[in-house]
Design a protein around this motif. Structure first.
Motif, short mmCIF file in Angstrom:
data_model
loop_
_atom_site.label_atom_id
_atom_site.label_comp_id
_atom_site.label_asym_id
_atom_site.label_seq_id
_atom_site.Cartn_x
_atom_site.Cartn_y
_atom_site.Cartn_z
N ASP A 43 -1.14 3.72 -9.47
CA ASP A 43 -0.91 4.97 -8.76
C ASP A 43 -2.16 5.86 -8.69
O ASP A 43 -2.19 6.84 -7.95
N MET A 44 -3.21 5.48 -9.40
CA MET A 44 -4.46 6.23 -9.32
C MET A 44 -5.31 5.79 -8.12
O MET A 44 -6.30 6.44 -7.79
N GLY A 45 -4.93 4.69 -7.50
CA GLY A 45 -5.68 4.21 -6.34
C GLY A 45 -7.13 3.92 -6.67
O GLY A 45 -8.02 4.10 -5.83
N PHE A 46 -7.41 3.46 -7.88
CA PHE A 46 -8.77 3.21 -8.33
C PHE A 46 -9.41 2.10 -7.50
O PHE A 46 -8.85 1.04 -7.33
N VAL A 66 -11.09 7.52 -6.90
CA VAL A 66 -10.01 7.57 -7.88
C VAL A 66 -9.13 8.78 -7.59
O VAL A 66 -9.63 9.85 -7.26
N GLY A 67 -7.83 8.58 -7.71
CA GLY A 67 -6.88 9.67 -7.52
C GLY A 67 -6.71 10.44 -8.81
O GLY A 67 -6.29 9.87 -9.82
N ILE A 68 -7.04 11.72 -8.78
CA ILE A 68 -6.88 12.52 -9.99
C ILE A 68 -5.56 13.29 -9.98
O ILE A 68 -5.04 13.64 -11.02
N GLY A 71 -2.27 12.56 -3.95
CA GLY A 71 -2.84 12.94 -2.66
C GLY A 71 -4.29 13.40 -2.72
O GLY A 71 -4.88 13.70 -1.68
N ILE A 72 -4.88 13.47 -3.92
CA ILE A 72 -6.27 13.92 -4.05
C ILE A 72 -7.10 12.80 -4.65
O ILE A 72 -6.94 12.45 -5.83
N LYS A 73 -8.00 12.22 -3.84
CA LYS A 73 -8.92 11.19 -4.31
C LYS A 73 -10.33 11.76 -4.31
O LYS A 73 -10.71 12.49 -3.42
#
Length: 161
Positions: A43-46, A66-68, A71-73
Motif C-alpha cells: 500500500d506504500m506504492g514503493f 514512496v507513498g507516505i 494519495g501522496i507519493k
C-alpha cells in the motif's frame, strides 16, 4: 522487536531479528537494493526509479517513489554511504520526507548458523512543532507498521522453510 527512543530531537528506531539462514544468504538478499520492494508494504506504492547495481556499494545513489500518506507519493533519494561486506551497510537520505534519515543495517553470524540482523534508524522530522505532532500522531505508527510488515515477511521468507 521494535524499539523507539528520542534524544536531542532525533528519533531512533531499532529492530532485531534472527533469520534461519547463513550470513552469506542474508547478506546476498539485503545488500541487493531491488529486494527492498519485496519487504515493503504494497500500500506504500514503493518503487525504485533509478537503475541499481545488483549489490549495494558506497556512493550508490538510489531514487524511489514512496507513498507516505494515502494519495501522496514523494520522491526519496538515498545514498549508500558505507559498506563492509557481510557485516553492515548504511544508507542516508539525501532528499525526501525527513530532515535527517540515517539507516544502519547490521548482520552477525550466530554460532548455530543463523544470522542476527539489526536495523538502527536515526531520523528527524521537519516542521518543528507540527513535525512533533505528526511523529506522535502517525509517523511513529507508520514506521512501526512498516517494520512489523518487514519482520513478518522475513519470517515467512527465511524462518518458515
Amino acid at each position: 522487536m521494535i524499539d523507539f527512543k528520542k534524544h536531542s530531537g532525533i528519533n531512533t528506531l531499532s529492530t532485531k531479528q534472527v533469520l534461519n539462514v547463513s550470513l552469506e544468504e542474508a547478506w546476498d538478499f539485503f545488500s541487493s537494493p531491488e529486494n527492498l520492494q519485496r519487504i515493503t508494504p504494497e500500500d506504500m506504492g514503493f518503487q525504485i526509479t533509478s537503475e541499481v547495481s545488483h549489490k549495494a556499494y558506497a556512493g550508490q545513489i538510489i531514487t524511489y517513489k514512496v507513498g507516505i500518506l494515502p494519495g501522496i507519493k514523494l520522491n526519496w533519494v538515498t545514498e549508500i554511504t558505507e559498506v563492509k561486506d557481510r557485516a553492515f551497510f548504511i544508507d542516508e537520505q539525501r532528499f525526501g520526507p525527513y530532515s535527517m534519515w540515517h539507516h544502519e543495517h547490521w548482520f552477525y553470524q550466530l554460532p548455530d548458523g543463523k544470522t542476527l540482523m539489526e536495523d538502527k534508524i536515526s531520523y528527524k522530522i521537519p516542521f518543528g512543532f507540527l513535525g512533533k505532532i505528526a511523529q506522535k500522531v502517525f509517523i511513529k505508527k507508520q514506521l512501526k507498521e512498516i517494520f512489523e510488515y518487514r519482520f513478518n515477511t522475513l519470517e515467512v521468507m527465511f524462518n518458515e522453510k
